[in-house]
Write a protein that holds these residues in place. Structure first.
Motif, PDB file in Angstrom:
ATOM      1  N   ILE A  91     -15.345 -24.924  10.274  1.00 42.18           N
ATOM      2  CA  ILE A  91     -14.306 -24.434   9.367  1.00 42.18           C
ATOM      3  C   ILE A  91     -13.928 -23.004   9.723  1.00 42.18           C
ATOM      4  N   ALA A  92     -14.918 -22.187  10.055  1.00 48.79           N
ATOM      5  CA  ALA A  92     -14.648 -20.794  10.434  1.00 48.79           C
ATOM      6  C   ALA A  92     -13.753 -20.708  11.663  1.00 48.79           C
ATOM      7  N   PHE A  93     -13.856 -21.689  12.538  1.00 43.63           N
ATOM      8  CA  PHE A  93     -13.090 -21.692  13.793  1.00 43.63           C
ATOM      9  C   PHE A  93     -11.585 -21.593  13.538  1.00 43.63           C
ATOM     10  N   VAL A  94     -11.097 -22.234  12.468  1.00 44.20           N
ATOM     11  CA  VAL A  94      -9.654 -22.214  12.186  1.00 44.20           C
ATOM     12  C   VAL A  94      -9.257 -21.062  11.268  1.00 44.20           C
ATOM     13  N   LEU A  95     -10.249 -20.326  10.747  1.00 46.94           N
ATOM     14  CA  LEU A  95      -9.962 -19.262   9.783  1.00 46.94           C
ATOM     15  C   LEU A  95     -10.155 -17.856  10.333  1.00 46.94           C
ATOM     16  N   LYS A  96     -11.012 -17.706  11.353  1.00 46.30           N
ATOM     17  CA  LYS A  96     -11.493 -16.371  11.723  1.00 46.30           C
ATOM     18  C   LYS A  96     -10.401 -15.409  12.172  1.00 46.30           C
ATOM     19  N   SER A  97      -9.294 -15.931  12.653  1.00 44.95           N
ATOM     20  CA  SER A  97      -8.220 -15.031  13.089  1.00 44.95           C
ATOM     21  C   SER A  97      -7.249 -14.688  11.964  1.00 44.95           C
ATOM     22  N   MET A  99      -8.328 -13.945   8.459  1.00 53.17           N
ATOM     23  CA  MET A  99      -8.866 -13.243   7.288  1.00 53.17           C
ATOM     24  C   MET A  99     -10.147 -12.513   7.636  1.00 53.17           C
ATOM     25  N   SER A 100     -10.604 -11.671   6.712  1.00 50.87           N
ATOM     26  CA  SER A 100     -11.841 -10.932   6.913  1.00 50.87           C
ATOM     27  C   SER A 100     -13.040 -11.868   6.825  1.00 50.87           C
ATOM     28  N   LYS A 101     -14.178 -11.408   7.337  1.00 54.71           N
ATOM     29  CA  LYS A 101     -15.398 -12.211   7.310  1.00 54.71           C
ATOM     30  C   LYS A 101     -15.823 -12.528   5.882  1.00 54.71           C
ATOM     31  N   GLU A 102     -15.679 -11.561   4.974  1.00 54.07           N
ATOM     32  CA  GLU A 102     -16.065 -11.770   3.586  1.00 54.07           C
ATOM     33  C   GLU A 102     -15.182 -12.816   2.909  1.00 54.07           C
ATOM     34  N   ASP A 103     -13.874 -12.707   3.119  1.00 52.09           N
ATOM     35  CA  ASP A 103     -12.948 -13.689   2.542  1.00 52.09           C
ATOM     36  C   ASP A 103     -13.200 -15.074   3.129  1.00 52.09           C
ATOM     37  N   MET A 104     -13.440 -15.106   4.440  1.00 54.30           N
ATOM     38  CA  MET A 104     -13.690 -16.383   5.108  1.00 54.30           C
ATOM     39  C   MET A 104     -14.936 -17.052   4.543  1.00 54.30           C
ATOM     40  N   ASN A 105     -15.982 -16.292   4.330  1.00 52.03           N
ATOM     41  CA  ASN A 105     -17.218 -16.850   3.781  1.00 52.03           C
ATOM     42  C   ASN A 105     -16.983 -17.441   2.401  1.00 52.03           C
ATOM     43  N   ALA A 106     -16.220 -16.735   1.569  1.00 53.66           N
ATOM     44  CA  ALA A 106     -15.928 -17.227   0.215  1.00 53.66           C
ATOM     45  C   ALA A 106     -15.107 -18.518   0.264  1.00 53.66           C
ATOM     46  N   ILE A 107     -14.117 -18.550   1.150  1.00 58.88           N
ATOM     47  CA  ILE A 107     -13.261 -19.738   1.269  1.00 58.88           C
ATOM     48  C   ILE A 107     -14.066 -20.939   1.759  1.00 58.88           C
ATOM     49  N   ILE A 108     -14.889 -20.734   2.775  1.00 57.74           N
ATOM     50  CA  ILE A 108     -15.681 -21.834   3.325  1.00 57.74           C
ATOM     51  C   ILE A 108     -16.631 -22.385   2.267  1.00 57.74           C
ATOM     52  N   ASN A 109     -17.296 -21.501   1.563  1.00 65.12           N
ATOM     53  CA  ASN A 109     -18.228 -21.953   0.524  1.00 65.12           C
ATOM     54  C   ASN A 109     -17.501 -22.700  -0.594  1.00 65.12           C
ATOM     55  N   LYS A 110     -16.299 -22.237  -0.929  1.00 60.12           N
ATOM     56  CA  LYS A 110     -15.511 -22.897  -1.971  1.00 60.12           C
ATOM     57  C   LYS A 110     -15.207 -24.349  -1.604  1.00 60.12           C
ATOM     58  N   TYR A 111     -14.756 -24.562  -0.373  1.00 60.40           N
ATOM     59  CA  TYR A 111     -14.342 -25.910   0.003  1.00 60.40           C
ATOM     60  C   TYR A 111     -15.518 -26.810   0.366  1.00 60.40           C
ATOM     61  N   LEU A 112     -16.587 -26.239   0.872  1.00 55.02           N
ATOM     62  CA  LEU A 112     -17.788 -27.052   1.092  1.00 55.02           C
ATOM     63  C   LEU A 112     -18.378 -27.500  -0.236  1.00 55.02           C
ATOM     64  N   ASN A 113     -18.291 -26.645  -1.225  1.00 54.84           N
ATOM     65  CA  ASN A 113     -18.744 -27.029  -2.557  1.00 54.84           C
ATOM     66  C   ASN A 113     -17.866 -28.140  -3.130  1.00 54.84           C
ATOM     67  N   MET A 114     -16.568 -28.049  -2.870  1.00 48.60           N
ATOM     68  CA  MET A 114     -15.636 -29.058  -3.361  1.00 48.60           C
ATOM     69  C   MET A 114     -15.962 -30.445  -2.823  1.00 48.60           C
ATOM     70  N   VAL A 115     -16.350 -30.516  -1.533  1.00 45.41           N
ATOM     71  CA  VAL A 115     -16.665 -31.820  -0.929  1.00 45.41           C
ATOM     72  C   VAL A 115     -18.167 -32.119  -0.953  1.00 45.41           C
ATOM     73  N   LYS A 116     -18.907 -31.276  -1.703  1.00 42.25           N
ATOM     74  CA  LYS A 116     -20.336 -31.492  -1.936  1.00 42.25           C
ATOM     75  C   LYS A 116     -21.157 -31.497  -0.632  1.00 42.25           C
ATOM     76  N   LEU A 117     -20.913 -30.484   0.189  1.00 42.20           N
ATOM     77  CA  LEU A 117     -21.644 -30.366   1.456  1.00 42.20           C
ATOM     78  C   LEU A 117     -22.232 -28.970   1.676  1.00 42.20           C
ATOM     79  N   SER A 118     -22.350 -28.195   0.612  1.00 46.67           N
ATOM     80  CA  SER A 118     -22.842 -26.823   0.767  1.00 46.67           C
ATOM     81  C   SER A 118     -24.192 -26.760   1.461  1.00 46.67           C
TER      82      SER A 118
END
Length: 205
Positions: A91-97, A99-118
């Motif tokens: 997921i980070a691969f498509v986001l890293k360019s 947004m910031s690392k902090e924002d990216m981490n929050a976004i990834i955790n949000k969507y992994l939680n949504m699909v129950k894969l945290s």
């Protein structure tokens, strides 16, 4: 052919053949901005081909297509995860360019939680089941803030309970970001739950 203000994608007289097999013939359609358009139809009628043309994956065709092909997310029928990257890294691969690392981490955790894969975010795709890989692909596409989201049988292979939970979350997300969505499915229940606009593509004779 000019793109009208209320449309995200316009298609006119689209034709596509594979050798002697005609898939699309003089196909025209407009896709409204900020709406979920669901496309149904029999196998072989050109639904996936249409998505691939809109997404600039398929480039050989005749007719006119106007779309914002620089701002697209795509959920394919195949998961297309990078095998050497973890769930988080895919997921980070498509986001890293973007947004910031902090924002990216929050976004990834949000969507992994949504699909129950945290709890699986540090696993490689080879350690996941087919349904889990599908959920990672969904999370990756949702996380990338595109203007247009293409979805080809996105919930295929998920059990009914999880499918309904993800559909419910997706509809909540769509109310927030209002991106334009084009979704292909054979499942009329999915179409009725998700579609602002539902259309059926006939087979080309």
């Amino acid at each position: 052919m000019e793109l009208l203000n209320n449309y995200e994608v316009q298609i006119k007289d689209l034709c596509k053949s594979y050798e002697n097999h005609k898939v699309l013939h003089n196909f025209s359609m407009n896709f409204t901005k900020n709406k979920i358009t669901v496309i149904t139809g029999p196998s072989g009628c050109g639904k996936t081909t249409l998505l691939n043309i809109i997404g600039s994956i398929e480039k050989e065709y005749s007719g006119q297509v106007i779309s914002p092909n620089n701002s697209i997310s795509y959920i394919f029928q195949e998961d297309r995860l990078l095998p050497n990257l973890t769930v988080y890294e895919n997921i980070a691969f498509v986001l890293k360019s973007t947004m910031s690392k902090e924002d990216m981490n929050a976004i990834i955790n949000k969507y992994l939680n949504m699909v129950k894969l945290s709890e699986y975010k540090h696993k490689l795709p080879s350690k996941l089941s087919g349904g889990m890989k599908r959920r990672v692909a969904i999370a990756r596409a949702f996380a990338y803030k595109s203007r247009l989201l293409l979805m080809d049988e996105p919930f295929k292979g998920l059990d009914d309970k999880l499918k309904m939970e993800i559909i419910d979350e997706f509809l909540k997300l769509h109310k927030e970001d209002r991106r334009t969505v084009i979704l292909v499915t054979h499942d009329m229940k999915e179409a009725e739950l998700l579609g602002d606009i539902i259309c059926s593509m006939p087979s080309v004779e």
